[in-house]
Design a protein around this motif. Structure first.
Motif, mmCIF file in Angstrom:
data_model
loop_
_atom_site.group_PDB
_atom_site.id
_atom_site.type_symbol
_atom_site.label_atom_id
_atom_site.label_comp_id
_atom_site.label_asym_id
_atom_site.label_seq_id
_atom_site.Cartn_x
_atom_site.Cartn_y
_atom_site.Cartn_z
ATOM 1 N N THR A 41 19.508 4.972 4.398
ATOM 2 C CA THR A 41 18.931 6.310 4.273
ATOM 3 C C THR A 41 18.517 6.683 2.854
ATOM 4 N N GLY A 42 18.813 5.831 1.872
ATOM 5 C CA GLY A 42 18.495 6.166 0.486
ATOM 6 C C GLY A 42 16.999 6.338 0.260
ATOM 7 N N GLY A 43 16.650 7.155 -0.733
ATOM 8 C CA GLY A 43 15.251 7.466 -0.984
ATOM 9 C C GLY A 43 14.706 6.966 -2.309
ATOM 10 N N TYR A 44 15.448 6.113 -3.014
ATOM 11 C CA TYR A 44 14.981 5.552 -4.282
ATOM 12 C C TYR A 44 14.543 4.131 -3.992
ATOM 13 N N ARG A 45 13.226 3.903 -3.894
ATOM 14 C CA ARG A 45 12.716 2.644 -3.372
ATOM 15 C C ARG A 45 11.439 2.245 -4.081
ATOM 16 N N ALA A 46 11.147 0.944 -4.019
ATOM 17 C CA ALA A 46 9.892 0.430 -4.563
ATOM 18 C C ALA A 46 9.285 -0.544 -3.561
ATOM 19 N N PHE A 47 7.981 -0.466 -3.410
ATOM 20 C CA PHE A 47 7.243 -1.316 -2.480
ATOM 21 C C PHE A 47 6.066 -1.953 -3.206
ATOM 22 N N THR A 48 5.705 -3.162 -2.794
ATOM 23 C CA THR A 48 4.405 -3.669 -3.207
ATOM 24 C C THR A 48 3.346 -3.013 -2.321
ATOM 25 N N ALA A 49 2.116 -2.979 -2.809
ATOM 26 C CA ALA A 49 1.036 -2.396 -2.024
ATOM 27 C C ALA A 49 0.846 -3.165 -0.723
ATOM 28 N N ASP A 50 0.961 -4.491 -0.802
ATOM 29 C CA ASP A 50 0.795 -5.300 0.407
ATOM 30 C C ASP A 50 1.875 -4.985 1.428
ATOM 31 N N ALA A 51 3.102 -4.737 0.972
ATOM 32 C CA ALA A 51 4.188 -4.395 1.888
ATOM 33 C C ALA A 51 3.892 -3.092 2.614
ATOM 34 N N LEU A 52 3.408 -2.092 1.899
ATOM 35 C CA LEU A 52 3.086 -0.818 2.548
ATOM 36 C C LEU A 52 2.029 -1.002 3.627
ATOM 37 N N ARG A 53 1.038 -1.812 3.330
ATOM 38 C CA ARG A 53 -0.007 -2.043 4.333
ATOM 39 C C ARG A 53 0.566 -2.746 5.559
ATOM 40 N N ARG A 54 1.446 -3.701 5.342
ATOM 41 C CA ARG A 54 1.985 -4.481 6.450
ATOM 42 C C ARG A 54 2.926 -3.679 7.339
ATOM 43 N N LEU A 55 3.667 -2.754 6.778
ATOM 44 C CA LEU A 55 4.600 -1.994 7.611
ATOM 45 C C LEU A 55 3.982 -0.746 8.234
ATOM 46 N N ARG A 56 2.699 -0.522 7.952
ATOM 47 C CA ARG A 56 1.925 0.560 8.594
ATOM 48 C C ARG A 56 2.616 1.919 8.436
ATOM 49 N N PHE A 57 2.839 2.289 7.192
ATOM 50 C CA PHE A 57 3.537 3.538 6.894
ATOM 51 C C PHE A 57 2.833 4.753 7.478
ATOM 52 N N GLU A 58 1.510 4.669 7.608
ATOM 53 C CA GLU A 58 0.745 5.838 8.083
ATOM 54 C C GLU A 58 1.063 6.173 9.536
ATOM 55 N N ARG A 59 1.700 5.255 10.237
ATOM 56 C CA ARG A 59 2.044 5.504 11.632
ATOM 57 C C ARG A 59 3.403 6.162 11.795
ATOM 58 N N THR A 60 4.146 6.312 10.706
ATOM 59 C CA THR A 60 5.442 6.982 10.814
ATOM 60 C C THR A 60 5.230 8.461 11.105
ATOM 61 N N GLU A 61 6.181 9.035 11.813
ATOM 62 C CA GLU A 61 6.109 10.460 12.145
ATOM 63 C C GLU A 61 7.333 11.219 11.662
ATOM 64 N N SER A 62 8.308 10.507 11.118
ATOM 65 C CA SER A 62 9.582 11.119 10.756
ATOM 66 C C SER A 62 9.467 11.990 9.519
ATOM 67 N N GLN A 63 10.375 12.941 9.421
ATOM 68 C CA GLN A 63 10.510 13.784 8.246
ATOM 69 C C GLN A 63 11.935 13.597 7.709
ATOM 70 N N GLY A 64 12.236 14.265 6.591
ATOM 71 C CA GLY A 64 13.581 14.166 6.057
ATOM 72 C C GLY A 64 13.957 12.732 5.758
ATOM 73 N N TYR A 65 15.260 12.448 5.700
ATOM 74 C CA TYR A 65 15.665 11.100 5.366
ATOM 75 C C TYR A 65 15.457 10.145 6.531
ATOM 76 N N CYS A 66 15.111 10.650 7.712
ATOM 77 C CA CYS A 66 14.762 9.776 8.821
ATOM 78 C C CYS A 66 13.511 8.955 8.481
ATOM 79 N N PHE A 67 12.662 9.488 7.621
ATOM 80 C CA PHE A 67 11.504 8.716 7.156
ATOM 81 C C PHE A 67 11.966 7.440 6.471
ATOM 82 N N GLN A 68 13.050 7.526 5.700
ATOM 83 C CA GLN A 68 13.558 6.344 5.009
ATOM 84 C C GLN A 68 14.102 5.314 6.000
#
Length: 258
Positions: free
Chosen positions: A161-188
Motif C-alpha cells: 500500500t505504500g505510495g513512495y515509488r518509482a517506475f520506468t516509462a516503459d513499465a507504466l505503459r506495460r501495466l496500463r495505468f490509465e485503466r485503473t479506477e481506484s482512488q486512495g491507497y487502493c490505487f497503489q
C-alpha cells in the motif's frame, strides 16, 4: 533517464514549498510536477509561484478534488507525453523523505553489475524500513492492509500500500495505468498487482515513513472500504491465475548480492 517527481496536492500550502525545495536539493537533475486538485487554501497558486522561479518545477491544475488515483493518472500521462524516462510518486506532506529518493532511483537504473528494476517500491516493512510518529491504529491499518492484499492477490511484496515509488516509462505503459479506477491507497495496490501480473521486475527499497507535522491527513474510512472491496473482488476473480510461477520481488540488498 530524465526523472519526474509527481506530487499530488490538496490543501498542502503549508508543505508544498518545503517538499519541492527538499526534492530539488536531493536530486537536482530531477523535475517536479505538482498536480493540484483545485485546493481552496491556495496551494496551486503557491506552486505556480515556485514554478515561475524554477524551470524544473511544473504545475498541473485540475478543477476539483477527484482523489489520489485520478491525480496520479493525470500526472503519469503528462510525464509520458513529455518524454520522461523515470516517474516517481511522492506525497506532499513530507512523509516520503526526498533524501531517500537517490536510493530508489539507483535501484531503477541499470548498471554494469545488476539489471535495473522496472518498478521500485519504497518499503516500510522490509528490513531497514520503518515508520516514525505513527499511532498504533494507523500502523495496524497499514500492516493489515498489506497483509490482506498479499494474501488475497498472491503478491510477494511486503509493502503493498505504500505510495513512495518509482517506475520506468516503459513499465507504466506495460501495466496500463490509465485503466485503473481506484482512488486512495487502493490505487497503489492496483498498480502493484498490475506490475506483478505483467511480469515486471519489482524491487523493494527500505524507507523511513515520517508522519506529517502540518496539515490534515486525507485518509478516511471510505478509502479503507474501497480498498477492502476492490481487493476482495480482484482476489476472487484472479483465483484461476494464482498458481502461475512468477519471480518474486527483491529488496535492494538482495539485488546487490545477486
Amino acid at each position: 533517464m530524465r526523472t519526474l517527481v509527481i506530487i499530488p496536492t490538496y490543501n498542502e500550502r503549508e508543505n508544498v514549498g518545503a517538499i519541492v525545495g527538499r526534492v530539488r536539493a536531493s536530486v537536482p537533475d530531477a523535475e517536479i510536477l505538482v498536480v493540484d486538485d483545485g485546493s481552496p487554501d491556495g496551494t496551486g497558486e503557491l506552486a505556480d509561484a515556485l514554478a515561475a522561479t524554477d524551470a524544473n518545477v511544473h504545475v498541473l491544475h485540475r478543477s476539483g478534488k477527484e482523489g489520489l488515483g485520478a491525480a496520479y493518472r493525470a500526472g503519469m500521462q503528462w510525464a509520458l507525453d513529455a518524454g520522461f524516462g523515470a516517474i516517481v510518486e511522492m506525497d506532499a506532506d513530507g512523509s516520503h523523505r526526498p533524501e531517500e529518493l537517490p536510493r530508489l532511483l539507483e535501484a531503477l537504473r541499470q548498471d554494469d553489475d545488476q539489471e535495473g528494476a522496472d518498478v521500485v517500491l519504497g518499503s516500510r516493512w522490509v528490513e531497514g524500513g520503518g515508520v516514525v510518529n505513527w499511532p498504533a491504529g494507523r500502523r495496524l491499518i497499514s500492516r493489515g492492509g498489506s497483509a490482506y492484499s498479499r494474501l488475497a492477490l498472491g503478491l510477494p511484496v511486503k509493502d503493498v500500500t505504500g505510495g513512495y515509488r518509482a517506475f520506468t516509462a516503459d513499465a507504466l505503459r506495460r501495466l496500463r495505468f490509465e485503466r485503473t479506477e481506484s482512488q486512495g491507497y487502493c490505487f497503489q495496490i492496483d498498480m502493484t498487482r498490475r506490475a506483478y501480473d505483467a511480469g515486471l521486475r519489482i524491487v523493494e527499497v527500505p524507507i523511513t515513513f515520517v508522519e506529517r507535522e502540518r496539515g490534515a491527513s486525507k485518509m478516511g474510512g471510505g478509502i479503507v472500504v474501497e480498498a477492502m472491496l476492490r481487493v476482495t473482488v480482484w482476489g476472487l476473480t484472479g483465483l484461476p491465475h494464482r498458481f502461475r510461477r512468477r519471480p518474486a520481488p527483491t529488496t535492494a540488498e538482495t539485488a546487490r548480492r545477486a
